[in-house]
Motif scaffolding. Sequence first.
Motif, PDB file in Angstrom:
ATOM      1  N   VAL A 166      -4.135   8.293 -16.479  1.00 24.44           N
ATOM      2  CA  VAL A 166      -3.753   8.994 -15.247  1.00 24.44           C
ATOM      3  C   VAL A 166      -4.985   9.507 -14.512  1.00 24.44           C
ATOM      4  N   VAL A 167      -4.797   9.703 -13.214  1.00 24.86           N
ATOM      5  CA  VAL A 167      -5.813  10.310 -12.350  1.00 24.86           C
ATOM      6  C   VAL A 167      -5.162  11.511 -11.690  1.00 24.86           C
ATOM      7  N   TYR A 168      -5.754  12.686 -11.872  1.00 19.80           N
ATOM      8  CA  TYR A 168      -5.268  13.896 -11.213  1.00 19.80           C
ATOM      9  C   TYR A 168      -6.028  14.071  -9.902  1.00 19.80           C
ATOM     10  N   LEU A 169      -5.320  14.030  -8.786  1.00 19.23           N
ATOM     11  CA  LEU A 169      -5.976  14.257  -7.503  1.00 19.23           C
ATOM     12  C   LEU A 169      -6.396  15.716  -7.389  1.00 19.23           C
ATOM     13  N   ASN A 170      -7.565  15.940  -6.813  1.00 13.23           N
ATOM     14  CA  ASN A 170      -8.030  17.292  -6.520  1.00 13.23           C
ATOM     15  C   ASN A 170      -7.594  17.700  -5.119  1.00 13.23           C
TER      16      ASN A 170
ATOM     17  N   GLN B 162       0.820  -1.218   0.000  1.00 18.07           N
ATOM     18  CA  GLN B 162       0.000   0.000   0.000  1.00 18.07           C
ATOM     19  C   GLN B 162       0.860   1.277   0.000  1.00 18.07           C
ATOM     20  N   ILE B 163       0.383   2.262  -0.727  1.00 23.38           N
ATOM     21  CA  ILE B 163       0.878   3.640  -0.633  1.00 23.38           C
ATOM     22  C   ILE B 163      -0.343   4.524  -0.414  1.00 23.38           C
ATOM     23  N   VAL B 164      -0.241   5.458   0.520  1.00 21.71           N
ATOM     24  CA  VAL B 164      -1.312   6.439   0.730  1.00 21.71           C
ATOM     25  C   VAL B 164      -0.781   7.811   0.323  1.00 21.71           C
ATOM     26  N   VAL B 165      -1.557   8.511  -0.498  1.00 25.80           N
ATOM     27  CA  VAL B 165      -1.147   9.834  -0.967  1.00 25.80           C
ATOM     28  C   VAL B 165      -2.250  10.840  -0.687  1.00 25.80           C
ATOM     29  N   ALA B 166      -1.869  12.091  -0.523  1.00 22.06           N
ATOM     30  CA  ALA B 166      -2.843  13.160  -0.268  1.00 22.06           C
ATOM     31  C   ALA B 166      -2.362  14.438  -0.902  1.00 22.06           C
ATOM     32  N   ARG B 167      -3.310  15.317  -1.174  1.00 17.98           N
ATOM     33  CA  ARG B 167      -2.963  16.544  -1.871  1.00 17.98           C
ATOM     34  C   ARG B 167      -3.797  17.738  -1.390  1.00 17.98           C
ATOM     35  N   LYS B 168      -3.106  18.879  -1.244  1.00 11.10           N
ATOM     36  CA  LYS B 168      -3.762  20.165  -1.050  1.00 11.10           C
ATOM     37  C   LYS B 168      -2.845  21.255  -1.597  1.00 11.10           C
ATOM     38  N   SER B 169      -3.280  21.924  -2.650  1.00 13.07           N
ATOM     39  CA  SER B 169      -2.568  23.059  -3.247  1.00 13.07           C
ATOM     40  C   SER B 169      -1.184  22.705  -3.765  1.00 13.07           C
ATOM     41  N   SER B 170      -0.937  21.440  -4.035  1.00 13.55           N
ATOM     42  CA  SER B 170       0.321  21.013  -4.641  1.00 13.55           C
ATOM     43  C   SER B 170       0.006  19.807  -5.512  1.00 13.55           C
ATOM     44  N   PRO B 171       0.499  19.773  -6.739  1.00 15.65           N
ATOM     45  CA  PRO B 171       0.023  18.779  -7.707  1.00 15.65           C
ATOM     46  C   PRO B 171       0.446  17.345  -7.386  1.00 15.65           C
ATOM     47  N   LEU B 172      -0.415  16.412  -7.748  1.00  9.95           N
ATOM     48  CA  LEU B 172      -0.119  14.994  -7.613  1.00  9.95           C
ATOM     49  C   LEU B 172      -0.944  14.227  -8.646  1.00  9.95           C
ATOM     50  N   VAL B 173      -0.280  13.350  -9.375  1.00 14.34           N
ATOM     51  CA  VAL B 173      -0.950  12.581 -10.416  1.00 14.34           C
ATOM     52  C   VAL B 173      -0.621  11.106 -10.204  1.00 14.34           C
ATOM     53  N   ILE B 174      -1.592  10.241 -10.455  1.00 17.98           N
ATOM     54  CA  ILE B 174      -1.438   8.793 -10.293  1.00 17.98           C
ATOM     55  C   ILE B 174      -1.573   8.137 -11.663  1.00 17.98           C
ATOM     56  N   GLY B 175      -0.561   7.391 -12.065  1.00 18.37           N
ATOM     57  CA  GLY B 175      -0.618   6.633 -13.305  1.00 18.37           C
ATOM     58  C   GLY B 175      -1.172   5.244 -13.057  1.00 18.37           C
ATOM     59  N   VAL B 176      -2.122   4.837 -13.887  1.00 20.56           N
ATOM     60  CA  VAL B 176      -2.771   3.537 -13.734  1.00 20.56           C
ATOM     61  C   VAL B 176      -2.223   2.596 -14.802  1.00 20.56           C
ATOM     62  N   GLY B 177      -1.444   1.607 -14.379  1.00 18.82           N
ATOM     63  CA  GLY B 177      -0.867   0.644 -15.304  1.00 18.82           C
ATOM     64  C   GLY B 177      -1.580  -0.691 -15.243  1.00 18.82           C
TER      65      GLY B 177
ATOM     66  N   ILE C 178     -10.346   8.634 -14.665  1.00 19.15           N
ATOM     67  CA  ILE C 178      -9.117   8.293 -15.387  1.00 19.15           C
ATOM     68  C   ILE C 178      -9.093   9.043 -16.714  1.00 19.15           C
ATOM     69  N   GLN C 179      -8.019   9.803 -16.932  1.00 10.41           N
ATOM     70  CA  GLN C 179      -7.871  10.591 -18.153  1.00 10.41           C
ATOM     71  C   GLN C 179      -6.724  10.051 -18.995  1.00 10.41           C
ATOM     72  N   LYS C 180      -6.758  10.383 -20.278  1.00 14.96           N
ATOM     73  CA  LYS C 180      -5.711   9.935 -21.195  1.00 14.96           C
ATOM     74  C   LYS C 180      -4.670  11.032 -21.357  1.00 14.96           C
ATOM     75  N   LEU C 181      -3.399  10.666 -21.188  1.00 19.73           N
ATOM     76  CA  LEU C 181      -2.306  11.640 -21.333  1.00 19.73           C
ATOM     77  C   LEU C 181      -2.122  12.029 -22.792  1.00 19.73           C
ATOM     78  N   ARG C 182      -1.914  13.319 -23.023  1.00 20.74           N
ATOM     79  CA  ARG C 182      -1.585  13.801 -24.364  1.00 20.74           C
ATOM     80  C   ARG C 182      -0.112  14.215 -24.381  1.00 20.74           C
ATOM     81  N   MET C 183       0.743  13.258 -24.258  1.00 17.39           N
ATOM     82  CA  MET C 183       2.177  13.538 -24.189  1.00 17.39           C
ATOM     83  C   MET C 183       2.910  12.312 -24.715  1.00 17.39           C
ATOM     84  N   SER C 184       3.996  12.540 -25.425  1.00 20.60           N
ATOM     85  CA  SER C 184       4.797  11.423 -25.913  1.00 20.60           C
ATOM     86  C   SER C 184       6.170  11.465 -25.278  1.00 20.60           C
TER      87      SER C 184
END
Length: 614
Positions: free
Chosen positions: A207-211, A172-187, A238-244
């Motif tokens: 990817v999932v962008y935490l709010n 397990q990893i637990v992550v949290a966010r407030k006013s600083s970016p964090l993104v989770i990649g789903v593989g 879950i969103q699709k990345l537009r980056m190569s």
Amino acid sequence: MCGIVGYIGSKEAYPVLIKGLHRLEYRGYDSSGVAMISDEGKLNIYKAKGKVAALEHFAESKDRSGTVGIAHTRWATHGEPNDTNAHPHASQSGDLAIVHNGTIENYTVVKKALEQHGYAFRSETDTEVVVQLIDYIRTDTGCTLFEAVREACHQIVGAYAIAVIDRRNPNQIVVARKSSPLVIGVGDGEYFIASDATPIVEYTNRVVYLNDDEIAVINRGESLHVFNMDNKESKVNIQKLRMSISELEKGGYPHFMLKEIFEQPRTLRDCIRGRVSADGKHVVLSGVLDNKERFLDAHRILIVACGTSWHAALIGKHLFEDMCRIPVEVEYASEFRYRNPVVSDKDVLIAMSQSGETADTLAALELAKEQGAFVFGICNVIGSSIPRATDSGCYIHVGPEIGVASTKAFTGQVTVLAMMALMLGRMKGTIADEAFERVTRDLHRLPELLQEVLELDTRVKDLSKIFTYAKNFLYLGRGYNYPAALEGALKLKEISYIHAEGCPAAEMKHGTIALIDDDMPTVVIAPRDKIYDKTVSNIQQIKARNGRIIALVTRGDEVAAKIADYVIEIPEVCECLSPILTSVPLQLLAYYVAVNKGRNVDQPRNLAKSVTVE
């Protein structure tokens, strides 16, 4: 701050974490570290001051086993850069490890309370306080790691993106966010964690962008679960990345900055594509069109930004006032948020940020929203915080900008502001058809004009050798090109560490002229515009005081070119778009001076790409 990476899955975590840290190096940092739960269940933490390469060397002979881990590149906020203050930080029990971006404002109060409970601290950081608090809550209540993190987030005040692991639960990893970016990649049976998408794109495009005020529980082999601070489960989007991955490589250039300077013909083509009609008669930005009435009813436009974006905003002020005849105020976001500004529901506030994560700009737009303003975002990074916090907006579409010193984002921002002004001016009837079509024609020509400017590369490179060891530089411009002078000065000091000052050319007489001598080069931006003669007069005043002048002039100039010591000629373009062309030779000049001085161009000292703290 500055960069977080995490991994849980079936792969060995260490190679993923190290590669991720390298991907995040562009953000700027002074130390780095990794924490992994080994195959034997031991929590191994390795940290080193300096570059990621130093960390790799330190960890080379250590146990790097394990399929779960977190890592960090640090840009010091609390405590000097050293091995002890580097992240990750461990709890006193030795069970927990944390990485953290942001600043905890009440950390001294929490620290004193924990000390009364027997906790001792090794570092000077606010981050160590958070992991000790989580450890205390878990020990005191017997709750889960998720519950301890959630309670700790209720007790701390400030900005944070955190990732926490517990050696007793390597799944397990637990992550949290407030006013600083964090993104989770789903593989495929694995998850990746990062401050932005650059370390993730190599492995997955999902990817999932935490709010803000969200906590994610990431369990190996299970679905992702996201909760708010009230423990209510949120929908996982879950969103699709537009980056190569190719966009994150240097492509044969010695530095990302040079690559990004040379990408500008393409990036502006991408920025304009689909927004300006081929016949030059229509400009359509859906974010403006969908909110037409808010723009037409606006009594005033406020633009908040920082750094390079603030310089682009100053050009936007000229554009909106010229074409739309509406009053515009440009504010440093860091000043705006701490004043008591007069904002109403008749105002439109434009928030500009390359990263979309600039802490001061985010706070400024939230303040404006609370007072009823319509908030429009102009950003580069898709899915970042500002686009999600604004009422509407527009991406500049220039692709990932890795070099800390902004180049293509600046020209992209100015281009979007020009398109907005044209569209709004046409809707309001405040711009003549002839003027509208002249500017749109030149917008279409910008990529080819920029290609011509880039052919000056050798000329600017040769000039840079003459001025590499200057101790001071002065940049002068007027009208639309005063902000270009500010931007040119900023680029030079950012990456070469030479003191440089930008100034309106006419204001030079009110003090700055005292600095002029034959040791201080002056860059004068003097395209053929409606105040060209005035700028020539300013050049003569500098020359009369033995100043050494580098003049940026329109091709074929015969007046300013004769007075200046060195001349850089740019193609002719309509006045309102000229800063886009004049900025590029100044980017090249700064780049080559910095290279000549042996500077780390892509990662200049003390600077971070995304300023997510105050």
